[in-house]
Design a protein around this motif. Structure first.
Motif, PDB file in Angstrom:
ATOM      1  N   ALA A 108       0.825  -1.217   0.000  1.00 48.54           N
ATOM      2  CA  ALA A 108       0.000   0.000   0.000  1.00 48.54           C
ATOM      3  C   ALA A 108       0.854   1.260   0.000  1.00 48.54           C
ATOM      4  CB  ALA A 108      -0.945   0.000   1.201  1.00 48.54           C
ATOM      5  N   GLN A 112       0.753   3.401  -3.474  1.00 51.47           N
ATOM      6  CA  GLN A 112      -0.258   4.449  -3.375  1.00 51.47           C
ATOM      7  C   GLN A 112      -0.007   5.593  -4.356  1.00 51.47           C
ATOM      8  OE1 GLN A 112       0.202   7.497  -1.239  1.00 51.47           O
ATOM      9  NE2 GLN A 112      -1.891   8.231  -1.557  1.00 51.47           N
ATOM     10  N   PHE A 115      -0.831   4.514  -7.960  1.00 57.65           N
ATOM     11  CA  PHE A 115      -2.252   4.416  -8.285  1.00 57.65           C
ATOM     12  C   PHE A 115      -2.847   5.799  -8.508  1.00 57.65           C
ATOM     13  CE2 PHE A 115      -2.200  -0.012  -6.981  1.00 57.65           C
ATOM     14  CZ  PHE A 115      -3.171  -0.552  -7.806  1.00 57.65           C
ATOM     15  N   VAL A 116      -2.506   6.723  -7.620  1.00 57.96           N
ATOM     16  CA  VAL A 116      -3.052   8.074  -7.760  1.00 57.96           C
ATOM     17  C   VAL A 116      -2.540   8.707  -9.046  1.00 57.96           C
ATOM     18  CG1 VAL A 116      -3.150  10.371  -6.734  1.00 57.96           C
ATOM     19  CG2 VAL A 116      -3.230   8.364  -5.281  1.00 57.96           C
ATOM     20  N   ILE A 132      -3.294  -3.200   0.071  1.00 52.74           N
ATOM     21  CA  ILE A 132      -4.262  -2.139  -0.191  1.00 52.74           C
ATOM     22  C   ILE A 132      -5.671  -2.677   0.051  1.00 52.74           C
ATOM     23  CG2 ILE A 132      -5.102  -0.504  -1.921  1.00 52.74           C
ATOM     24  CD1 ILE A 132      -2.501  -1.070  -3.483  1.00 52.74           C
ATOM     25  N   GLY A 133      -6.478  -1.957   0.782  1.00 52.73           N
ATOM     26  CA  GLY A 133      -7.858  -2.363   0.988  1.00 52.73           C
ATOM     27  C   GLY A 133      -8.592  -2.405  -0.346  1.00 52.73           C
ATOM     28  N   ASN A 135     -11.638  -2.168  -1.166  1.00 58.69           N
ATOM     29  CA  ASN A 135     -12.690  -1.183  -1.421  1.00 58.69           C
ATOM     30  C   ASN A 135     -12.103   0.109  -1.973  1.00 58.69           C
ATOM     31  OD1 ASN A 135     -11.396  -0.796   0.936  1.00 58.69           O
ATOM     32  ND2 ASN A 135     -13.196  -0.235   2.128  1.00 58.69           N
ATOM     33  N   ALA A 136     -10.800   0.344  -1.738  1.00 57.51           N
ATOM     34  CA  ALA A 136     -10.200   1.593  -2.193  1.00 57.51           C
ATOM     35  C   ALA A 136      -9.859   1.558  -3.678  1.00 57.51           C
ATOM     36  CB  ALA A 136      -8.937   1.893  -1.383  1.00 57.51           C
ATOM     37  N   ILE A 137      -9.646   0.384  -4.245  1.00 56.20           N
ATOM     38  CA  ILE A 137      -9.155   0.333  -5.621  1.00 56.20           C
ATOM     39  C   ILE A 137     -10.028  -0.502  -6.548  1.00 56.20           C
ATOM     40  CG2 ILE A 137      -6.709   0.763  -5.164  1.00 56.20           C
ATOM     41  CD1 ILE A 137      -6.348  -2.292  -5.154  1.00 56.20           C
ATOM     42  N   ASP A 139     -12.620  -0.180  -8.346  1.00 55.52           N
ATOM     43  CA  ASP A 139     -13.012   0.317  -9.671  1.00 55.52           C
ATOM     44  C   ASP A 139     -11.819   0.625 -10.555  1.00 55.52           C
ATOM     45  OD1 ASP A 139     -12.195   2.388  -8.186  1.00 55.52           O
ATOM     46  OD2 ASP A 139     -13.946   3.667  -8.505  1.00 55.52           O
ATOM     47  N   GLN A 140     -10.617   0.414 -10.037  1.00 54.75           N
ATOM     48  CA  GLN A 140      -9.439   0.625 -10.884  1.00 54.75           C
ATOM     49  C   GLN A 140      -8.815  -0.696 -11.300  1.00 54.75           C
ATOM     50  OE1 GLN A 140      -6.711   3.763  -9.349  1.00 54.75           O
ATOM     51  NE2 GLN A 140      -8.136   3.884  -7.638  1.00 54.75           N
ATOM     52  N   THR A 468     -20.135   5.424   6.853  1.00 51.73           N
ATOM     53  CA  THR A 468     -19.105   5.669   5.853  1.00 51.73           C
ATOM     54  C   THR A 468     -18.428   4.366   5.422  1.00 51.73           C
ATOM     55  OG1 THR A 468     -17.323   5.962   7.461  1.00 51.73           O
ATOM     56  CG2 THR A 468     -18.629   7.910   6.906  1.00 51.73           C
ATOM     57  N   ILE A 469     -18.758   3.267   6.092  1.00 54.26           N
ATOM     58  CA  ILE A 469     -18.159   1.987   5.709  1.00 54.26           C
ATOM     59  C   ILE A 469     -19.169   1.200   4.892  1.00 54.26           C
ATOM     60  CG2 ILE A 469     -17.203  -0.179   6.572  1.00 54.26           C
ATOM     61  CD1 ILE A 469     -16.423   1.344   9.119  1.00 54.26           C
TER      62      ILE A 469
ATOM     63  N   SER B  72      -9.758   8.675  -0.417  1.00 57.12           N
ATOM     64  CA  SER B  72      -9.425   7.303  -0.027  1.00 57.12           C
ATOM     65  C   SER B  72      -7.928   7.051  -0.148  1.00 57.12           C
ATOM     66  CB  SER B  72     -10.166   6.298  -0.903  1.00 57.12           C
ATOM     67  OG  SER B  72      -9.560   6.253  -2.187  1.00 57.12           O
ATOM     68  N   GLY B  73      -7.255   7.827  -0.986  1.00 57.77           N
ATOM     69  CA  GLY B  73      -5.815   7.683  -1.093  1.00 57.77           C
ATOM     70  C   GLY B  73      -5.354   6.906  -2.309  1.00 57.77           C
ATOM     71  N   PHE B  74      -6.227   6.170  -2.956  1.00 55.59           N
ATOM     72  CA  PHE B  74      -5.769   5.346  -4.071  1.00 55.59           C
ATOM     73  C   PHE B  74      -6.367   5.746  -5.411  1.00 55.59           C
ATOM     74  CE2 PHE B  74      -4.621   2.888  -0.444  1.00 55.59           C
ATOM     75  CZ  PHE B  74      -3.372   2.424  -0.800  1.00 55.59           C
ATOM     76  N   SER B  75      -7.234   6.740  -5.413  1.00 51.83           N
ATOM     77  CA  SER B  75      -7.732   7.228  -6.685  1.00 51.83           C
ATOM     78  C   SER B  75      -7.689   8.745  -6.620  1.00 51.83           C
ATOM     79  CB  SER B  75      -9.162   6.750  -6.917  1.00 51.83           C
ATOM     80  OG  SER B  75     -10.037   7.473  -6.089  1.00 51.83           O
ATOM     81  N   PHE B 298      -3.323   3.578   5.601  1.00 52.22           N
ATOM     82  CA  PHE B 298      -2.941   2.494   4.706  1.00 52.22           C
ATOM     83  C   PHE B 298      -3.726   1.209   4.919  1.00 52.22           C
ATOM     84  CE2 PHE B 298       0.732   5.329   4.525  1.00 52.22           C
ATOM     85  CZ  PHE B 298       0.815   5.484   3.158  1.00 52.22           C
ATOM     86  N   THR B 299      -4.219   0.947   6.123  1.00 45.26           N
ATOM     87  CA  THR B 299      -5.016  -0.254   6.321  1.00 45.26           C
ATOM     88  C   THR B 299      -6.481   0.007   6.010  1.00 45.26           C
ATOM     89  OG1 THR B 299      -3.520  -0.807   8.121  1.00 45.26           O
ATOM     90  CG2 THR B 299      -5.485  -2.145   7.902  1.00 45.26           C
ATOM     91  N   SER B 301      -7.564   2.730   4.351  1.00 51.82           N
ATOM     92  CA  SER B 301      -7.704   3.543   3.138  1.00 51.82           C
ATOM     93  C   SER B 301      -8.545   4.793   3.353  1.00 51.82           C
ATOM     94  CB  SER B 301      -8.308   2.731   2.002  1.00 51.82           C
ATOM     95  OG  SER B 301      -7.507   1.643   1.707  1.00 51.82           O
TER      96      SER B 301
END
Lengths: 475, 340
Positions: A108, A112, A115-116, A132-133, A135-137, A139-140, A468-469, B72-75, B298-299, B301
């Motif tokens: 991660a 990171q 990815f950004v 990397i979680g 849920n964060a990626i 859609d990528q 938010t989760i 979120s940090g990754f997009s 990081f855990t 996101s």
């Protein structure tokens, strides 16, 4: 038996690997809700630049010639050499192309910015504590169904070569977001030679386990032991026992974060049995201050306690620290009664080491490397060098390459038949860091069953109430 | 920072002559913009300023902005959520617990470390024989070198070594204690008990830093003219009196600076805590802000939320520095001519 083993993974990376392998399983079911709810599965574009070569049977994704494939691989309990093995095959089959395999223990943090910035690697093993979680990626990421539908190097469609059900945990809606490469069997591990010497039989129920604990105590041995970063292995054991006992409803209540899910009878029964073992002094004291690899060495090397609940990575992880003639074997986790709902042979097993192909990378190249890894040749190499099965069937010979642990994995899988289950809520919602301190305190005797239940429930409740989760509905 | 020795030298503090590299007048009038002058400003003022703006201030502003988003940090996608992150933070028991632990570290570690460092420094410089020249205890040079050893070891190694020393089953500490017949320490988990985890961690950090601050104080004390001590001794002052009434007031500024430095380190303490108790200790009793921040980013996101934590950490640190200044002032810091 261990003398044959070839590679020696670095101890520290292995340490990370353990917890992580545990954690990295099919992570983010979380994402399922994003994929289905938020919409846009169809939007997955086929990567950026596709200057592409011709698609053919040998090159189903049209990987361009003279490509350098950029792969970032988690350097944990399994190392990265199995990917380099596949990389060599890729270099042979695609002349002029090569693979750059970059090992990483902090996926991660390292990836990171990439990815950004829109230049992620072509293939990533998103594993380890620093993964990397999902849920964060989500859609990528590319949909990997076309990898599964492609022929492997031997010409068989890959889908037909895999164990059943191994793709489900990483499928979100219709999208196969990751391919979990390694098959993990969860259970309780012991030294069969030590057990034979003493005339013990591995316990199948918690009552038998407590009897064994008493017998061990007579010889100044402990039944269980634990390390501070791995205290939740006992939570995994407890959940497995409870699911076996109470069936799917126990599992679904936990997976769906229901109110009072930790108070279910089956779970409380197992907690009570564990508490009995703690109070009787069957746990080796001091675990809450012991590094987990040190604790595991107290089991595998100095044999101060008899049983250790873990995933099948344990053999590879402790390779260097297992005493001669240990003869490691596993049993399915103890059940509460002799006639549990799912049957005594029901088994917790799932695939780990999720490989992903980011959409912004050279997707054809990433998929091609993944396809080669799923070939029989690469999978057999993995099984032989790592002593663990991949999701590709029939790569482990009957003698398990001389590993008793590997043979017992195969036995457990065939004994379980259809009753194989898994659960993901701990990883999906990243609960492990918060649960660890609670389990450490429970195992060292300073928390009661009621404390344990209410504190675990509090974590579940907080996540359920947090809008938010994204929640994942499991059925 | 300079030593506050000017008063003792008999010079009014204001009349000290400038010693730094001052651009002297070059032919003609002072204010004329010669090429020499311009290049000087560019190199010595412009360049550092640019680096500072780009690599220090800019990240600060970015972090401040991200703390107002749900990134979120990754997009590249993010949404502006205003102060929502801070409101959530205030109600997040996991973070408030971490703030509490960090504050404990920020209060205890500097005080204990600097007290010990000061005592050692005084012993090594003026703790020696009561007659003849002012000197330290016997073997002062040896102690000085030895006590710096821990500081030479990187923090992460210190953490990992002490983790092994404190291991319940095979650690040195329990081995010695049980060897002395204290059987209650058989398998005692120093880092796994709510009551001992934090004190043990503090001990390790202090162990790592005493040597360095001792050396700093020795240098400061060496800057005090020996005549001052001799005069005090003629007046009948003992070593304790000299320490309290002469040494301490005269190195006051050094102590203040040291306090702020080590305080900032203690409020972070990431390396030590991560090495000693990566999962945050029993009942999260040693989990510090920076660990929680890393975990959130990081855990989980949640980079926006983590940035908000970063902003809070910066504020806590500023408050800490302000407190140290205030306390120093209120206890008479400026009267002693310490403020420069």
């Amino acid at each position: 038996m261990n003398a044959k083993l070839t590679t020696t993974p670095d101890r520290r990376t292995v340490l990370r690997g353990g917890i992580i392998t545990a954690a990295s399983l099919p992570l983010g079911v979380t994402l399922a809700s994003c994929a289905t709810g938020g919409g846009g599965d169809e939007e997955t574009t086929d990567g950026g630049e596709e200057p592409g070569g011709e698609t053919s049977a040998d090159n189903p994704f049209g990987m361009a010639e003279n490509t350098t494939v950029d792969a970032v691989i988690f350097d944990g309990g399994y190392g990265v050499d199995y990917v380099e093995f596949a990389a060599d095959i890729l270099a042979e089959t695609h002349e002029g192309s090569s693979v750059e395999v970059s090992p990483s223990t902090q996926i991660a943090t390292e990836l990171q910015p990439r990815f950004v910035g829109g230049n992620p690697p072509d293939l990533v093993d998103n594993s380890g504590a620093g993964s990397i979680g999902f849920n964060a990626i989500l859609d990528q990421l590319e949909d990997l169904n076309d990898v599964i539908d492609a022929p492997n190097l031997e010409g068989t469609t890959i889908r037909d070569t895999l164990y059943d059900g191994v793709l489900a945990p990483s499928t979100y809606g219709d999208k196969l977001a990751a391919i979990n490469y390694v098959l993990t069997v969860y259970g309780v591990w012991y030294s069969s030679s030590l057990f034979e010497e003493n005339g013990w039989t591995p316990p199948t129920t918690w009552d038998e386990a407590l009897e064994l604990g008493a017998a061990a105590k007579e010889q100044d041995l402990y039944l269980f032991g634990w390390g501070t970063e791995a205290a939740t292995y006992y939570q995994t054991l407890a959940i497995e026992s409870a699911i076996k006992e109470g069936g799917d409803e126990v599992r679904l209540a936990l997976e769906n974060l229901e109110a009072d899910c930790w108070s279910q009878d089956a779970i409380q029964g197992v907690f009570a049995a564990m508490k009995e073992a703690v109070d009787a002094g069957y746990f080796k004291p001091g675990g809450s201050g012991t590094q987990f690899t040190a604790a595991q060495a107290q089991w595998s090397n100095t044999q101060e306690f008899l049983l250790y609940p873990s995933g099948s990575w344990i053999e590879n992880e402790m390779r260097d620290q297992t005493t001669e003639g240990f003869e490691m074997k596993g049993i399915s986790s103890m059940s509460l009664t002799s006639s549990p709902a799912l049957g005594a042979d029901a088994l917790h097993s799932t695939a780990g080491e999720p490989f992903i192909v980011p959409s912004d990378g050279n997707t054809a190249a990433g998929k091609e490397l993944l396809r080669i890894m799923l070939s029989k040749e690469s999978a057999e190499n993995f099984a032989a060098t790592k002593l663990a099965p991949t999701i590709v069937r029939d790569t482990v010979p009957a003698d398990g390459f001389g590993s008793t642990a590997l043979v017992s994995q195969t036995d457990l899988l065939s004994a379980a038949g259809e009753s194989i289950f898994t659960f993901n809520f701990v990883n999906t919602y990243g609960m492990n860091p918060e649960q660890l301190p609670i389990w450490n305190s429970f195992l060292d005797g300073s928390k009661s069953v009621a404390d344990l239940t209410s504190e675990l429930q509090a974590i579940t409740d907080r996540i359920r109430e947090d809008d938010t989760i994204d929640k994942v509905e499991v059925s | 920072m300079t030593l506050s020795g000017s008063v003792i030298d008999g010079q009014p503090p204001n009349q000290t002559t400038p010693t730094g590299p001052v651009p002297g007048p070059r032919r003609g009038r002072r204010r004329k913009w010669t090429l020499d002058r311009i290049t000087f400003f560019i190199v010595f003022l412009g360049l550092p300023l640019a680096l500072f703006l780009i690599f220090v201030i800019n990240p600060f502003i970015q972090a401040g902005y991200y703390s107002l988003t749900n990134w979120s940090g990754f997009s590249p996608e993010q949404e502006f959520v205003g102060l929502q992150n801070f409101i959530t933070l205030a109600q997040d028991p996991r973070f408030t617990n971490a703030v509490g632990n960090s504050v404990v570290l920020g209060l205890v570690v500097p005080f204990v470390t600097l007290t010990i460092a000061l005592i050692f420094a005084i012993l090594i410089t003026i703790g020696g024989a009561g007659r003849g020249q002012i000197r330290g205890v016997k073997g002062a040079g040896f102690y000085r070198v030895v006590s710096l050893f821990p500081y030479v070891i990187p923090g992460i190694a210190i953490g990992l070594i002490w983790r092994l020393i404190l291991d319940p089953s095979s650690g040195l500490v329990n081995g010695v204690l049980t060897g002395l017949g204290l059987d209650q320490f058989e398998s005692f988990a120093w880092l796994g008990n709510v009551t001992t985890a934090m004190p043990a961690s503090i001990f390790v950090i202090v162990w790592g830093f005493v040597g360095f601050y001792m050396l700093l104080f020795i240098a400061a004390i060496k800057g005090i003219p020996a005549e001052t001590y001799e005069a005090a001794r003629l007046d009948g002052a003992g070593r304790a009196r000299m320490s309290w009434s002469i040494t301490l007031p005269l190195i006051r500024d050094n102590v203040q600076t040291a306090y702020i430095y080590i305080g900032i380190m203690a409020l972070d303490a990431y390396v030590y805590m991560q090495a000693l108790n990566p999962q945050g200790g029993p009942d999260s009793s040693t989990l510090v802000m920076s660990q929680q921040l890393f975990r959130t980013a990081f855990t989980e996101s949640k980079f926006g939320y983590a940035s908000a934590m970063g902003v809070v950490i910066a504020l806590v640190t500023l408050v800490f520095a302000a407190l140290v200044f205030t306390v120093n002032r209120l206890t008479g810091g400026k009267d002693d001519g310490g403020a420069s």
